[in-house]
Enzyme design. Structure first.
Site, PDB file in Angstrom:
ATOM      1  N   ASP A  78      10.329  -0.154   2.820  1.00 56.18           N
ATOM      2  CA  ASP A  78       9.017   0.590   3.292  1.00 56.18           C
ATOM      3  C   ASP A  78       9.136   0.623   4.705  1.00 56.18           C
ATOM      4  O   ASP A  78       8.482   0.132   5.445  1.00 56.18           O
ATOM      5  CB  ASP A  78       7.998  -0.248   2.763  1.00 56.18           C
ATOM      6  CG  ASP A  78       6.570   0.655   2.705  1.00 56.18           C
ATOM      7  OD1 ASP A  78       6.753   1.791   2.983  1.00 56.18           O
ATOM      8  OD2 ASP A  78       5.558  -0.186   2.451  1.00 56.18           O
ATOM      9  N   HIS A 127       5.361   4.329   2.628  1.00 56.99           N
ATOM     10  CA  HIS A 127       4.186   4.698   1.615  1.00 56.99           C
ATOM     11  C   HIS A 127       2.956   5.230   2.113  1.00 56.99           C
ATOM     12  O   HIS A 127       1.911   5.922   1.477  1.00 56.99           O
ATOM     13  CB  HIS A 127       3.905   3.463   0.809  1.00 56.99           C
ATOM     14  CG  HIS A 127       2.894   2.539   1.573  1.00 56.99           C
ATOM     15  ND1 HIS A 127       3.613   1.336   2.123  1.00 56.99           N
ATOM     16  CD2 HIS A 127       1.483   2.515   1.576  1.00 56.99           C
ATOM     17  CE1 HIS A 127       2.259   0.755   2.695  1.00 56.99           C
ATOM     18  NE2 HIS A 127       1.029   1.381   2.241  1.00 56.99           N
ATOM     19  N   SER A 174      -1.242  -1.038   6.942  1.00 57.03           N
ATOM     20  CA  SER A 174       0.052  -0.655   6.602  1.00 57.03           C
ATOM     21  C   SER A 174       0.543   0.003   7.753  1.00 57.03           C
ATOM     22  O   SER A 174       0.068   0.950   8.391  1.00 57.03           O
ATOM     23  CB  SER A 174       0.017   0.045   5.142  1.00 57.03           C
ATOM     24  OG  SER A 174      -0.076  -0.630   4.055  1.00 57.03           O
TER      25      SER A 174
END
Length: 244
Positions: free
Chosen positions: A101, A63, A196
């Protein structure tokens, strides 16, 4: 800025980065104690993390690269620069729940490994996941709190693995919590916006990739979510071998 490992920067405008993760309730990491860490940046501003798993390969979260990785460069503390050669996204990333992800970034040439810059080992297929309550670690340059305050230096946090049954309850993540994920946090200790793509480590081995979480970092019923690397290690090995 001084960092514990690698500094990545982008020279082009990316599509907006989706909400992600960052360290809250942690502490500043000792310089060079995490030489595999990388900061993905936009115009000098940190956006996401990544980490070195081989001399020419980084792992991160898909992402973070919704618009690709063209123009990606790497700058070490000594201003040694490298560019990304190619981005490999694992097929099947689901933007609705962040399942799958995980992405690989191949650098245009290997880094020169040293005490300040070297890969971290990662969990292989069949490796045992840490049990509920096990101590795990995360690190990043993400927000220190829900006000969005970002540090100049790498921060780290020690958290605990949570029950899969608990994270799969409707009050937590419900059906959005899949078998490809693990959840971990402690009261007021969590990853947060900007973390992230960084690693979740157990006994010094990367077992997860920081992926997603609640709208507020440290929320009791929205712990950090991490992609389990062992579910993708065959793909990682095949991709690196086929594109060596």
């Amino acid at each position: 800025m001084q960092f514990g490992g690698i500094l990545l920067a982008t020279a082009i405008l990316w599509a907006h980065v989706l909400p992600g993760e960052s360290v809250t309730g942690g502490k500043e990491a000792v310089a060079h104690s995490r030489p595999y860490m990388a900061s993905v940046q936009l115009n000098g501003k940190h956006e996401c993390g990544a980490f070195l798993i081989a001399s020419q390969w980084l792992l991160s979260a898909t992402h973070c690269f919704m618009d690709g990785a063209e123009g990606l460069t790497m700058t070490t503390k000594e201003t040694f620069k490298l560019s990304a050669d190619r981005l490999y996204k694992y097929p099947g990333f689901n933007i609705d729940n962040y399942d799958n992800d995980i992405s690989l970034i191949k650098l245009d040439r290997p880094v020169v490994e040293s005490a300040e810059m070297k890969p971290v080992s990662y969990q292989q297929t069949g490796g045992a996941d840490p049990v509920v309550g096990a101590t795990v670690e995360a690190a990043g340059w993400g927000a220190l709190n829900n006000l969005g305050s970002r540090p100049d230096k790498l921060h780290e946090v020690t958290i605990g693995v949570m029950s899969r049954d608990l994270c799969g309850r409707n009050a937590y993540y419900g059906s959005k919590f899949t078998n490809n994920m693990i959840c971990a946090a402690r009261p007021l200790q969590d990853t947060c916006n900007g973390d992230s793509g960084g690693p979740l480590l157990y006994n010094g081995v990367a077992i997860g990739i920081t992926s997603n979480g609640g709208k507020k970092c440290g929320a009791s019923k929205k712990p950090g979510l991490y992609s389990l690397i062992s579910h993708y290690s065959d793909w990682i090995q095949q991709t690196m071998t086929a594109n060596a």
